[in-house]
Design a protein around this motif. Structure first.
Motif, PDB file in Angstrom:
ATOM      1  N   VAL A 110     -75.573  11.480  55.491  1.00  0.00           N
ATOM      2  CA  VAL A 110     -74.172  11.030  55.487  1.00  0.00           C
ATOM      3  C   VAL A 110     -73.492  11.381  56.806  1.00  0.00           C
ATOM      4  O   VAL A 110     -72.729  10.585  57.362  1.00  0.00           O
ATOM      5  N   ALA A 111     -73.775  12.586  57.326  1.00  0.00           N
ATOM      6  CA  ALA A 111     -73.174  13.010  58.595  1.00  0.00           C
ATOM      7  C   ALA A 111     -73.653  12.136  59.749  1.00  0.00           C
ATOM      8  O   ALA A 111     -72.874  11.805  60.650  1.00  0.00           O
ATOM      9  N   VAL A 134     -74.596   8.998  59.651  1.00  0.00           N
ATOM     10  CA  VAL A 134     -73.991   7.674  59.568  1.00  0.00           C
ATOM     11  C   VAL A 134     -72.494   7.712  59.857  1.00  0.00           C
ATOM     12  O   VAL A 134     -71.964   6.888  60.610  1.00  0.00           O
ATOM     13  N   SER A 135     -71.792   8.705  59.263  1.00  0.00           N
ATOM     14  CA  SER A 135     -70.328   8.722  59.343  1.00  0.00           C
ATOM     15  C   SER A 135     -69.779   9.580  60.472  1.00  0.00           C
ATOM     16  O   SER A 135     -68.651   9.371  60.926  1.00  0.00           O
ATOM     17  N   ARG A 136     -70.558  10.563  60.911  1.00  0.00           N
ATOM     18  CA  ARG A 136     -70.109  11.565  61.897  1.00  0.00           C
ATOM     19  C   ARG A 136     -68.923  12.374  61.359  1.00  0.00           C
ATOM     20  O   ARG A 136     -68.120  12.890  62.129  1.00  0.00           O
ATOM     21  N   ILE A 137     -68.826  12.495  60.043  1.00  0.00           N
ATOM     22  CA  ILE A 137     -67.724  13.244  59.426  1.00  0.00           C
ATOM     23  C   ILE A 137     -68.315  14.328  58.533  1.00  0.00           C
ATOM     24  O   ILE A 137     -68.915  14.030  57.487  1.00  0.00           O
ATOM     25  N   LEU A 157     -67.002  14.530  54.755  1.00  0.00           N
ATOM     26  CA  LEU A 157     -67.525  13.469  53.893  1.00  0.00           C
ATOM     27  C   LEU A 157     -68.957  13.787  53.476  1.00  0.00           C
ATOM     28  O   LEU A 157     -69.333  13.621  52.301  1.00  0.00           O
ATOM     29  N   ALA A 158     -69.751  14.268  54.429  1.00  0.00           N
ATOM     30  CA  ALA A 158     -71.129  14.655  54.129  1.00  0.00           C
ATOM     31  C   ALA A 158     -71.158  15.787  53.098  1.00  0.00           C
ATOM     32  O   ALA A 158     -71.980  15.771  52.168  1.00  0.00           O
ATOM     33  N   LEU A 218     -59.287  11.626  54.907  1.00  0.00           N
ATOM     34  CA  LEU A 218     -60.306  10.578  54.822  1.00  0.00           C
ATOM     35  C   LEU A 218     -59.697   9.276  54.324  1.00  0.00           C
ATOM     36  O   LEU A 218     -59.974   8.196  54.858  1.00  0.00           O
ATOM     37  N   GLY A 223     -57.839   7.704  57.008  1.00  0.00           N
ATOM     38  CA  GLY A 223     -58.619   7.383  58.203  1.00  0.00           C
ATOM     39  C   GLY A 223     -58.335   8.310  59.365  1.00  0.00           C
ATOM     40  O   GLY A 223     -58.510   7.933  60.531  1.00  0.00           O
ATOM     41  N   GLU A 268     -59.527  11.746  59.470  1.00  0.00           N
ATOM     42  CA  GLU A 268     -60.389  12.915  59.469  1.00  0.00           C
ATOM     43  C   GLU A 268     -61.149  13.037  60.795  1.00  0.00           C
ATOM     44  O   GLU A 268     -61.657  12.049  61.338  1.00  0.00           O
ATOM     45  N   ARG A 290     -64.026  13.913  63.536  1.00  0.00           N
ATOM     46  CA  ARG A 290     -65.472  13.667  63.542  1.00  0.00           C
ATOM     47  C   ARG A 290     -66.220  14.852  64.150  1.00  0.00           C
ATOM     48  O   ARG A 290     -65.645  15.647  64.891  1.00  0.00           O
TER      49      ARG A 290
END
Length: 196
Positions: free
Chosen positions: A131-132, A134-137, A140-141, A184, A187, A189, A191
């Motif tokens: 998840v990290a 793909v999202s760089r967040i 969220l991961a 999040l 939009g 959050e 990275r």
């Protein structure tokens, strides 16, 4: 009696804030006062770079793994193992040595889950990484991994006590990330790797 003493020992070990200790050793700003103000590896990464963050991460994971290794070496009942894991986790969240103001518990929860079963730890870590990546967040991961963790515990251990403990940790992880969830949804959050 010696077995049950592992519960307070795990709490006290969990209460050692790796982020604060590492930041002092590296002469970095207090992670509780700058950046996200969370004493965790992600904030240390923003404030002090990869080396300090890596040491912080290892320290937080170790706080979860070590007490559980001790419990298993003593061949304790699964209920003791579950309580020892929760004690280490809550020590990180509410550390007696730092005015009961700790981090969000992601790395320590990973350590606890790895102590329950190395396969659970690997599955949870791979979820976070995927998840990290793909999202760089980071948040969220962490949220996705925490939601899936109880299912991994159930699949690999089939222990109701350990599943129950993992659900408790997941609920607290989600609660501790409520601010991140808000950002999040907006939009906003931060990275991974972004400087504080």
């Amino acid at each position: 009696m010696a077995v049950w003493s592992l519960v307070p020992l795990a709490y006290f070990l969990g209460s050692l804030s790796s982020a604060v200790i590492v930041s002092r050793l590296f002469r970095l700003p207090d992670p509780r006062e700058l950046g996200s103000k969370n004493p965790g590896a992600t904030n240390v990464l923003r404030l002090g770079g990869k080396k300090a963050a890596a040491i912080t991460l290892l320290g937080d994971v170790a706080k979860g793994v070590v007490p559980l290794m001790m419990a298993k070496l003593l061949d304790t009942d699964v209920s003791v193992v579950a309580l020892v894991g929760l004690a280490a986790f809550f020590g990180h969240l509410y550390p007696v040595f730092f005015n009961f103001k700790g981090g969000k518990g992601v790395a320590t929860a990973l350590g606890v889950l790895s102590g329950f079963s190395w396969m659970v730890g690997v599955a949870t870590l791979l979820t976070w990484i995927a998840v990290a990546f793909v999202s760089r967040i980071s948040s969220l991961a962490a949220l996705v991994a925490s939601v899936l963790a109880p299912f991994y515990v159930w699949f690999f251990t089939d222990s109701e006590m350990l599943v129950g403990a993992s659900i408790v940790m997941s609920l607290f992880l989600i609660w501790r990330h409520r601010g991140n969830i808000e950002r999040l949804l907006q939009g906003q959050e931060a990275r991974i790797g972004r400087k504080a």
